[in-house]
Design a protein around this motif. Sequence first.
Motif, PDB file in Angstrom:
ATOM      1  N   ILE A   9       0.748  -1.283   0.058  1.00  0.00           N
ATOM      2  CA  ILE A   9      -0.181   0.169  -0.009  1.00  0.00           C
ATOM      3  C   ILE A   9       0.772   1.326  -0.067  1.00  0.00           C
ATOM      4  CG2 ILE A   9      -0.128   0.182   2.499  1.00  0.00           C
ATOM      5  CD1 ILE A   9      -3.455   0.969   1.964  1.00  0.00           C
TER       6      ILE A   9
ATOM      7  N   ARG B 120      -8.655   0.920  -1.309  1.00  0.00           N
ATOM      8  CA  ARG B 120      -7.764   0.241  -0.343  1.00  0.00           C
ATOM      9  C   ARG B 120      -7.367   1.090   0.900  1.00  0.00           C
ATOM     10  NH1 ARG B 120      -2.553  -2.343  -3.014  1.00  0.00           N
ATOM     11  NH2 ARG B 120      -2.161  -2.859  -0.818  1.00  0.00           N
TER      12      ARG B 120
ATOM     13  N   ASN C 243     -10.506   1.509   3.051  1.00  0.00           N
ATOM     14  CA  ASN C 243     -10.582   0.406   3.929  1.00  0.00           C
ATOM     15  C   ASN C 243      -9.566   0.540   5.061  1.00  0.00           C
ATOM     16  OD1 ASN C 243     -12.715  -1.182   2.693  1.00  0.00           O
ATOM     17  ND2 ASN C 243     -11.553  -1.778   1.096  1.00  0.00           N
TER      18      ASN C 243
ATOM     19  N   ASN D  15      -4.560  -6.044   3.851  1.00  0.00           N
ATOM     20  CA  ASN D  15      -4.639  -4.766   3.003  1.00  0.00           C
ATOM     21  C   ASN D  15      -3.165  -4.226   2.765  1.00  0.00           C
ATOM     22  OD1 ASN D  15      -5.792  -2.651   1.202  1.00  0.00           O
ATOM     23  ND2 ASN D  15      -6.585  -1.784   2.858  1.00  0.00           N
TER      24      ASN D  15
ATOM     25  N   VAL E 242      -5.712  -8.096  -1.105  1.00  0.00           N
ATOM     26  CA  VAL E 242      -6.990  -6.899  -1.367  1.00  0.00           C
ATOM     27  C   VAL E 242      -8.245  -7.951  -1.024  1.00  0.00           C
ATOM     28  CG1 VAL E 242      -8.039  -5.420  -2.438  1.00  0.00           C
ATOM     29  CG2 VAL E 242      -5.548  -5.408  -2.495  1.00  0.00           C
TER      30      VAL E 242
ATOM     31  N   SER F 148      -8.582  -9.209   2.364  1.00  0.00           N
ATOM     32  CA  SER F 148      -8.795  -7.931   3.173  1.00  0.00           C
ATOM     33  C   SER F 148     -10.246  -7.677   3.351  1.00  0.00           C
ATOM     34  CB  SER F 148      -7.957  -6.978   3.120  1.00  0.00           C
ATOM     35  OG  SER F 148      -8.357  -5.726   3.728  1.00  0.00           O
ATOM     36  N   GLN F 149     -11.071  -7.540   2.188  1.00  0.00           N
ATOM     37  CA  GLN F 149     -12.343  -7.331   2.008  1.00  0.00           C
ATOM     38  C   GLN F 149     -13.049  -8.437   2.571  1.00  0.00           C
ATOM     39  OE1 GLN F 149     -12.802  -7.545  -2.411  1.00  0.00           O
ATOM     40  NE2 GLN F 149     -12.054  -5.120  -2.348  1.00  0.00           N
TER      41      GLN F 149
END
Length: 782
Positions: free
Chosen positions: A224, A381, A384, A430, A435, A438-439
């Motif tokens: 990230i 991202r 979140n 994340n 990703v 993470s979701q």
Amino acid sequence: MRNCLLFLLLACCGLQVRAQDSARWRRNADTTLFGNSTVPTRSDYLDQFEEAFQTLNKVPLVTGSLIGIDQMQEKLNESDSAIAILKDRLNAGDRGQNIRNLQMYNTLLDALDKSMADYNTSLQGYASKLLGIKKEIRDMRKDTLIIKVFRDTALRAQFMPQLVQLRSKWKRADSLMKVSTARFNTLKAHVAGNSIIVEELLYQTDGLLRTVGVQVFGKERRFIWEPRSGGNTPTAAMQAGFRKSVDAEQRLAQYYFAITRNKRVWLYITGLVFYFWVWYNYRSTKKLDRMASLNMLGLRYLNPRPYTATLVLALSLAPLFDLHAPAIYIETTQFLLMLIVSVVIYKRLSRTLFYGWCVFLLLFLLLPIIRILGLPMFLSRWYNFVINIASILLGWYFLSRDASHLKAYKLFRWVVGLYVVFNALALLCNVFGRVTLSQILGATAVYALAQTVSLGVFVSVVVEAFLLQIQSSRMRKHYPEAFEIADISRSLRRFAMVLAIILWVIVFTTNLNIYDALNDILGIVFSQPYSVGSINFTLRGLVLFLGIIWVANFLQKYIAYFFGDTGDDAAFDDKGQRSRLLVTRLVLLILGFLLAIAASGLPIDKITVVLGALSVGIGLGLQSIVNNFVSGIILIFDRPLRIGDTVEIGDKKGRVKEIGIRSSTLLTEEGAEVIMPNGDVLSHNIVNWTLSNNYARVSLPFVIRKNADMDQLRPALVQVVKANHDVVERKEPEIVLGAITAKTVELRIYFWCKDFARVNVVAGEVRAAVYQQLEKMNIEVE
């Protein structure tokens, strides 16, 4: 000679007369009766015309029965719009490929695929009707008589009216068939085309979901903190994408609700039944002016207008009625449920807990907003990331600084811990480019906590509704208000908790994206055939068998609660109700057993073999168990004694408290409960004091001085006895003289008491009243 000539003359005259009669008969007779039978008559032609008219008259009826094609065309137009949106979303790159959207697309495509299959089935039925009438018309066109009429000028002139009518019907039928056939072919091609597209989209979606499942633990994106190549997305483009995404979500949701409305019919019915059930119990209690009796129940979530309680129940059950609903449906129902729960718990939580709950609501609402926005992946991202940090801080605050408020909510405290852990894992995934994982973890954390709170209220609502039913039934039957609330609440809460756990697991596994996988695995495991000896079975059938037996046992155990009977002494006098409940319980058990056998798929012939083998065991060591079981059935239906009767069985005396399948229970005057096997009950002489009525004869002895005036004493004592309201009025009390000595006379007073259970109380009251009367009359009592 003269006689012979006369005879010949008469004979000649007779022959001539017969010859003339024969010629006259030949002229008048219809020789066609004995002619060639293959030559058609006018009647034959008319019959054939009638058959042709009947065939052509069927055409409007057949084409009119295809009225469902219009509705099908409208639904196909709606499906075209949904398919176009799904194609666009699946080809949108990063904007539409998060796990929640893919699950929603897969659900919608499954529904579309089922709809296309249903349309094909309907079209096959229409096709059979069209082919049938076409075959009849082809057969009619090959008819030789009709062809002969058209070719023969004389016949055509003779049957001109019928031909004109036939041409008119033919033109109409031909026009209808052409139009219907064209519409049918167009619709069939439309359905076939949509089926192909839906299959392709399903294949594409399943592939994306498999890819997500394979790559979920792998690195999908850069870290990230790494810089993103390319510039930022223009604001105008983001706004346009937002509007397009919202519009697409709305249209997809509308289409899904339109094609799956039947799934929610039972949900609506359940909500309405619950509302009117609670409303009726409050209304009946109020009519009896016994609303104060509800105070002991401590109802917190129910009221005479149970709108919020009904919504909590319906929205909590929504996932059970629609297991594959799209994300927007789950998010909407869950958010509405949380708002309603907020109203319910507003006055029941401390200010700190309630403010924390409001912050949680805000964080919950941000998740669907980010999904609907369809933001670029890098922006999604970061959003979140912020939400995960805020969620961790919120959960940590409640677990550390305000733990005192959660001591009474052990399960809630555990779920808050799960909420913190899942958000921390989502944050790490994340940051390091996982990703999708993470979701999944973020959504699961939010829904797990939301479901726990709402289902906690759901369990309380169910328990309170049953307690209200019990108390209102007791008031309608004029039973005492008090009953064992704590024990009943615990048993009802266990049942409601089982249902709540099932709902929680469904939503939890759906959010983790493992529901379908678990469903497939369990389906394979439970459908796998197993064999023990010559008996084949599946785990699915075994689980169904045990589940139905458990439900039947639960119903027979708690069905009495619906009628206010909690097993206490209050319902002893209502012998009819307890007898009906006893029969109902037996019927529920038998029906549950038969239904369990039918649903499990166990072979009946194998069961009979097992029962035959059991008969050997019965002969060896199960005689007493079978004897008690059969004796219980005899007691239920022959009814030598009933629940509430006062009986003497052997050396035991008491009131019948319960008649079970194996044993019965007597409640003695000392309060002891004597459990007797049903076989022993039938093997003894049964003295039932209250079989036909509750009357009991009471005898009271008195010894008085001999100088009493018996003429005045008898009517006075009779009036004293009859003055007691528990004495049977239609049975006159009797005063009988006993032993007589030089100074005393023994009197015995006989009367009938209305209630056998109150014999001792009534005898004491009458004895005291008799002593008072004797004192008034100055009669000494020894």
